[in-house]
Scaffold this active site. Sequence first.
Site, PDB file in Angstrom:
ATOM      1  N   LYS A  85       0.702  -1.113  -0.107  1.00 53.14           N
ATOM      2  CA  LYS A  85       0.015  -0.048  -0.146  1.00 53.14           C
ATOM      3  C   LYS A  85       0.713   1.185  -0.141  1.00 53.14           C
ATOM      4  O   LYS A  85       0.504   2.095  -0.647  1.00 53.14           O
ATOM      5  CB  LYS A  85      -0.975  -0.009   1.140  1.00 53.14           C
ATOM      6  CG  LYS A  85      -1.952  -1.197   1.334  1.00 53.14           C
ATOM      7  CD  LYS A  85      -2.852  -0.909   2.378  1.00 53.14           C
ATOM      8  CE  LYS A  85      -2.222  -0.915   3.729  1.00 53.14           C
ATOM      9  NZ  LYS A  85      -1.620  -2.246   4.173  1.00 53.14           N
ATOM     10  N   ARG A 145     -10.170   1.118   7.797  1.00 53.70           N
ATOM     11  CA  ARG A 145      -9.604  -0.297   7.849  1.00 53.70           C
ATOM     12  C   ARG A 145     -10.469  -1.048   8.862  1.00 53.70           C
ATOM     13  O   ARG A 145     -10.439  -2.100   9.258  1.00 53.70           O
ATOM     14  CB  ARG A 145      -8.364  -0.165   8.885  1.00 53.70           C
ATOM     15  CG  ARG A 145      -7.110  -0.920   8.568  1.00 53.70           C
ATOM     16  CD  ARG A 145      -5.942  -0.455   9.450  1.00 53.70           C
ATOM     17  NE  ARG A 145      -4.853  -1.579   9.354  1.00 53.70           N
ATOM     18  CZ  ARG A 145      -3.754  -1.058   8.730  1.00 53.70           C
ATOM     19  NH1 ARG A 145      -3.666  -0.003   8.073  1.00 53.70           N
ATOM     20  NH2 ARG A 145      -2.589  -1.771   8.810  1.00 53.70           N
ATOM     21  N   ARG A 155      11.165  -7.256   5.821  1.00 55.07           N
ATOM     22  CA  ARG A 155      11.171  -5.711   5.973  1.00 55.07           C
ATOM     23  C   ARG A 155      11.668  -5.323   7.230  1.00 55.07           C
ATOM     24  O   ARG A 155      11.732  -4.227   7.594  1.00 55.07           O
ATOM     25  CB  ARG A 155       9.783  -5.285   5.695  1.00 55.07           C
ATOM     26  CG  ARG A 155       9.643  -3.787   5.398  1.00 55.07           C
ATOM     27  CD  ARG A 155       8.222  -3.788   4.905  1.00 55.07           C
ATOM     28  NE  ARG A 155       6.944  -3.519   5.783  1.00 55.07           N
ATOM     29  CZ  ARG A 155       5.740  -3.355   5.683  1.00 55.07           C
ATOM     30  NH1 ARG A 155       5.418  -3.054   4.208  1.00 55.07           N
ATOM     31  NH2 ARG A 155       4.933  -3.169   6.635  1.00 55.07           N
ATOM     32  N   ARG A 197      10.989  -1.120  11.267  1.00 56.29           N
ATOM     33  CA  ARG A 197       9.700  -0.791  11.794  1.00 56.29           C
ATOM     34  C   ARG A 197       9.625  -2.029  12.988  1.00 56.29           C
ATOM     35  O   ARG A 197       9.687  -3.120  12.667  1.00 56.29           O
ATOM     36  CB  ARG A 197       8.560  -1.169  10.791  1.00 56.29           C
ATOM     37  CG  ARG A 197       8.015   0.327  10.347  1.00 56.29           C
ATOM     38  CD  ARG A 197       7.062   0.038   9.244  1.00 56.29           C
ATOM     39  NE  ARG A 197       5.866  -0.613   9.820  1.00 56.29           N
ATOM     40  CZ  ARG A 197       4.740  -0.734   8.925  1.00 56.29           C
ATOM     41  NH1 ARG A 197       4.742  -0.301   7.913  1.00 56.29           N
ATOM     42  NH2 ARG A 197       3.645  -1.458   9.467  1.00 56.29           N
ATOM     43  N   ARG A 237      -0.893 -11.565  13.967  1.00 60.27           N
ATOM     44  CA  ARG A 237      -1.918 -10.780  14.379  1.00 60.27           C
ATOM     45  C   ARG A 237      -2.119  -9.978  13.717  1.00 60.27           C
ATOM     46  O   ARG A 237      -3.367  -9.590  13.416  1.00 60.27           O
ATOM     47  CB  ARG A 237      -1.487 -10.268  15.899  1.00 60.27           C
ATOM     48  CG  ARG A 237      -2.687  -9.514  16.641  1.00 60.27           C
ATOM     49  CD  ARG A 237      -2.194  -8.649  17.800  1.00 60.27           C
ATOM     50  NE  ARG A 237      -2.039  -9.458  18.775  1.00 60.27           N
ATOM     51  CZ  ARG A 237      -2.764 -10.011  19.685  1.00 60.27           C
ATOM     52  NH1 ARG A 237      -3.845  -9.614  19.711  1.00 60.27           N
ATOM     53  NH2 ARG A 237      -2.225 -10.432  20.942  1.00 60.27           N
TER      54      ARG A 237
HETATM   55  P1  ADP Z   1       0.526  -2.462   7.599  1.00 60.14           P
HETATM   56  O1  ADP Z   1      -0.667  -2.186   6.673  1.00 60.14           O
HETATM   57  O2  ADP Z   1       1.634  -2.792   6.755  1.00 60.14           O
HETATM   58  O3  ADP Z   1       0.151  -3.367   8.926  1.00 60.14           O
HETATM   59  P2  ADP Z   1       0.566   0.306   8.348  1.00 60.14           P
HETATM   60  O4  ADP Z   1       1.682   1.284   8.429  1.00 60.14           O
HETATM   61  O5  ADP Z   1      -0.670   0.662   7.384  1.00 60.14           O
HETATM   62  O6  ADP Z   1       1.091  -1.040   7.906  1.00 60.14           O
HETATM   63  O7  ADP Z   1      -0.278   0.137   9.782  1.00 60.14           O
HETATM   64  C1  ADP Z   1       0.548  -0.004  10.886  1.00 60.14           C
HETATM   65  C2  ADP Z   1      -0.174  -0.234  12.317  1.00 60.14           C
HETATM   66  O8  ADP Z   1      -0.811   1.151  12.466  1.00 60.14           O
HETATM   67  C3  ADP Z   1      -1.339  -0.906  12.472  1.00 60.14           C
HETATM   68  O9  ADP Z   1      -0.985  -2.564  12.740  1.00 60.14           O
HETATM   69  C4  ADP Z   1      -2.337  -0.474  13.219  1.00 60.14           C
HETATM   70  O10 ADP Z   1      -1.633  -0.644  14.632  1.00 60.14           O
HETATM   71  C5  ADP Z   1      -2.092   0.970  12.988  1.00 60.14           C
HETATM   72  N1  ADP Z   1      -3.220   1.512  12.291  1.00 60.14           N
HETATM   73  C6  ADP Z   1      -2.789   2.025  11.051  1.00 60.14           C
HETATM   74  N2  ADP Z   1      -4.041   2.366  10.388  1.00 60.14           N
HETATM   75  C7  ADP Z   1      -5.073   2.204  11.149  1.00 60.14           C
HETATM   76  C8  ADP Z   1      -6.322   2.273  11.083  1.00 60.14           C
HETATM   77  N3  ADP Z   1      -6.771   3.012  10.105  1.00 60.14           N
HETATM   78  N4  ADP Z   1      -7.049   1.843  12.216  1.00 60.14           N
HETATM   79  C9  ADP Z   1      -6.460   1.291  13.336  1.00 60.14           C
HETATM   80  N5  ADP Z   1      -5.343   1.039  13.373  1.00 60.14           N
HETATM   81  C10 ADP Z   1      -4.454   1.519  12.311  1.00 60.14           C
END
Ligand code: ADP
Length: 195
Positions: free
Chosen positions: A13, A88, A127, A132, A143
């Site tokens: 993404k 999400r 990664r 990260r 999870r």
């Molecule tokens: P990925 O999609 O690779 O897990 P992101 O950077 O999109 O990585 O998200 C990392 C973390 O940030 C998620 O695991 C969650 O804890 C939090 N997060 C990101 N976007 C949201 C969202 N829209 N709602 C709830 N938690 C979120």
Amino acid sequence: MRVVLLGPPGSGKGTQGELLARQYQVPHVSSGDLMRDHVGQRTELGQQVARYLDNGDLVPDDLVLAVMGRAVREAIDEGGYVLDGFPRTLAQAEQAYALAEPAGATADAVVYLSVPDDVARERLAGRASAGRSDDGDADVIERRLRVFHQQTEPLLEFYRERGILVTADATEPPDVVADDIRRALEDRNLLPRPR
Ligand code: ADP
């Protein structure tokens, strides 16, 4: 151009978000990046959300909305958005819709970046070296994948019903995926002309 990117962790993404945002000259709004910024800067919100990110759990909707509501409004003022990581959950999708609808700025298209879990797992494990804290640890990866299937996958139906969902095979290399997305959006007439 107003696009939402949906996909499991490791589906690309962030990469596709940057490419699309550059092409259409609209802000790339990544909820994960915004939350990691808060954590890094130790803001009050950052301190509240850090443990969710570290565990691979979703941040509660009200905290997400506090960050994303403002970012989405600013992006709309700049002419559009590529949303990466938000919405999400179904509740977030409904709130995002309520936020954008009065401005006539609901999403033109939702792109689902489809990858099997085993490919996602491999990418996330690899990664980890990029630093990260939620990548690399096998339990946290599991999870995040489970959370995706339980909480985020239902959004596919939500957007399919609205006629704006396209799917791209995200196992391909980034430039191939980008072409695939462009073609899918064109075929479905979901693509405004680049500005
Ligand atoms: P990925 O999609 O690779 O897990 P992101 O950077 O999109 O990585 O998200 C990392 C973390 O940030 C998620 O695991 C969650 O804890 C939090 N997060 C990101 N976007 C949201 C969202 N829209 N709602 C709830 N938690 C979120």
